[in-house]
Design an enzyme around this catalytic site. Structure first.
Site, PDB file in Angstrom:
ATOM      1  CG  HIS A 199      -1.696  -1.253   1.407  1.00  0.00           C
ATOM      2  ND1 HIS A 199      -2.891  -1.542   0.812  1.00  0.00           N
ATOM      3  CD2 HIS A 199      -1.372  -2.357   2.134  1.00  0.00           C
ATOM      4  CE1 HIS A 199      -3.287  -2.756   1.170  1.00  0.00           C
ATOM      5  NE2 HIS A 199      -2.372  -3.272   1.969  1.00  0.00           N
ATOM      6  CB  SER A 201      12.508  22.041 -16.476  1.00  0.00           C
ATOM      7  OG  SER A 201      11.654  23.136 -16.674  1.00  0.00           O
ATOM      8  CE  LYS A 247      10.984  19.291 -12.614  1.00  0.00           C
ATOM      9  NZ  LYS A 247       9.575  19.389 -12.464  1.00  0.00           N
ATOM     10  CD  GLU A 272       8.574  11.573 -16.081  1.00  0.00           C
ATOM     11  OE1 GLU A 272       7.962  12.306 -16.882  1.00  0.00           O
ATOM     12  OE2 GLU A 272       9.320  12.012 -15.195  1.00  0.00           O
TER      13      GLU A 272
END
Ligand code: ARG
Length: 473
Positions: free
Chosen positions: A162, A283, A289, A296
């Site tokens: 979880h 970025s 970043k 991804e």
């Protein structure tokens, strides 16, 4: 247009007017099926050799066909072959060029054959090569994964359920879960390959042919294990391509789960790993970043692979026997799936070498979340307390630690006893030895059976995995 005009279709004799440009473009597949050109040539050569052996065409015809095909192969490789939409697909483009080069022998090649069994053969040859490449790449990925797992066979990290800290595991053990997943993926590809590797040629359009063909000879020439035993089935079903897409969807699903974890672990909030810069991008607006773009994208590309599986299932479900033009739509999803899987595996094999593990961050995370609570309960059970009572006593201990803002091993024996007092029989079962089981190392070492996270078990699992991998070629 008569059949003598240069752009006449192979089947135009029966028609009184040519197709419109839109219909020509709509029905053509050459833009994408030319990827199977080398398989098409291989299949044609095997067919021609069989025709000559059986006396259906002459030996001179065969020699002409072989000479023509050598030149065509060369033209394609050099990028000078003039592909034409007028000739619809890869098969007709090559056949037309062959006829231009060698004359009548080129026109005899299609004896006892149809594009229906020809295309089914080409796809199977193409897919067989793709599967071999994929199996090889799964091996590369697994080898690199095993190196990281080996290095971190004893590195503790929180195991989650979880997404809450559950029990300590080792990072190596965690990674080995992905070895198991991809091992099953490799098994699925190997199994699908057996059914891909059967020869449709000889089925002709749908019913077989009246020529005295030798299908087993062709199968042998092309390295097929067997022939498809029903001509209608041979030209119409694409279940082998669907199986491949299903195996691919599962592989991508596994790599997508790993991607999700890498992304999570790389988030500064978690900070378990860092990924080498070559897999990340910055970025354009936020200078600080470093984004895990590669995992991804793998997560994202899983969607298109799943989509291709659904596309092929849907393509098949309404088709009456035997061949229907619907089947021309099988290629793009199939090619795209293979391309996506191959690129993903290549990049993931390399990505495994670019993971920097932050051992301290993992250890720190283990100090929050009472990861050894189950060990404490097991300890009480081993001293004779029923498990449900032990569970209750440890729940109290966790609450006690929480209110004191400390971890379980930070509580003194007296404190622990006092906190557990409401559960009859708990406190008196505690001894100094409890602190051994409350440590992470003790917890890990105690799960010492096959499949468990004890570092020595993880090392054995890695050794078995290494032994099961084929040596690199
Ligand atoms: N381009 C076709 C395909 O990909 C080849 C078979 C065409 N056969 C036919 N009878 N139209 O399926």
């Amino acid at each position: 247009m008569t059949s003598n005009t240069p752009s006449a279709k192979a089947w135009s004799g029966r028609f009184s007017e040519p197709v419109t440009d839109l219909v020509k473009r709509f029905t053509a597949s050459v833009d994408f099926d030319r990827r199977m050109a080398s398989q098409d040539i291989r299949g044609s050569l095997a067919h021609a050799r069989m025709l000559a052996r059986q006396g259906i065409i002459g030996n001179q015809d065969l020699a002409d066909i072989e000479r023509g095909m050598t030149q065509i192969r060369d033209e394609i490789e050099r990028g000078v072959f003039a592909w034409s939409l007028d000739d619809e697909d890869v098969h007709l483009n090559i056949e037309k060029r062959l006829t231009a080069l060698v004359g009548d022998a080129g026109k005899r090649l299609h004896t006892g054959r149809s594009r229906n069994d020809q295309v089914a053969t080409d796809i199977r040859l193409w897919l067989r090569d793709a599967i071999d490449q994929i199996m090889h790449l799964i091996g590369d990925f697994q080898r690199n994964l095993l190196d990281v797992a080996d290095e971190h066979a004893a590195t503790p990290m929180p195991g989650f359920t979880h997404l809450q800290v559950a029990q300590p595991v080792t990072f190596g053990h965690h990674l080995m879960a992905y070895f198991e997943m991809t091992r099953r993926d490799a098994e699925r590809f190997a199994d699908a390959r057996r059914r891909v590797n059967r020869l449709p040629l000889g089925a002709a359009a749908l019913a077989g042919t009246s020529f005295p063909i030798d299908r087993h000879f062709v199968a042998q020439e092309l390295g097929f294990e067997a022939v498809c035993e029903n001509s209608l089935d041979a030209v119409s079903d694409r279940d082998f391509a669907i199986e491949f897409c299903a195996a691919s969807a599962l592989l991508m699903t596994h790599l997508s789960r790993l991607s999700e974890e890498l992304i999570l672990w790389m988030s500064p909030r978690v900070g378990f790993i860092d990924l080498a810069d070559r897999f990340c991008t910055g970025s354009s607006i936020m200078p600080q970043k470093k984004n895990p773009d590669v995992p991804e994208l793998v997560r994202g590309k899983t969607g298109r692979v799943n989509g291709s599986l659904v596309a092929l299932l849907t393509l098949m479900k309404g088709q009456p026997l035997a061949y229907n033009k619907d089947n021309q739509e099988d290629k793009e999803p199939l090619f795209d799936t293979a391309d996506t899987v191959i690129d993903t595996l290549r990049i993931f094999a390399d990505l495994m070498t670019g993971i920097r593990v932050k051992v301290d961050a993992m250890a720190n995370a283990l100090r929050q979340g009472y990861a050894t609570a189950t060990d404490l309960a097991d300890y009480l059970v081993k001293k004779g307390l029923p498990f449900r009572d032990a569970h209750e006593a440890v729940a109290l201990a966790v609450r006690g630690a929480e209110s004191r803002g400390c971890d379980l091993p930070d509580l003194s024996l007296t404190d622990l006893g006092a906190i557990m007092a409401p559960v009859e029989g708990a406190a008196e079962r505690l001894g100094e030895d409890v602190f051994q089981v409350l440590t992470v190392a003790g917890s890990l070492a105690s799960r010492d059976h096959i499949g468990g996270t004890a570092p020595n078990q993880v090392r054995q699992a890695i050794n078995r995995a290494r032994a099961s991998l084929l040596p690199t070629q």
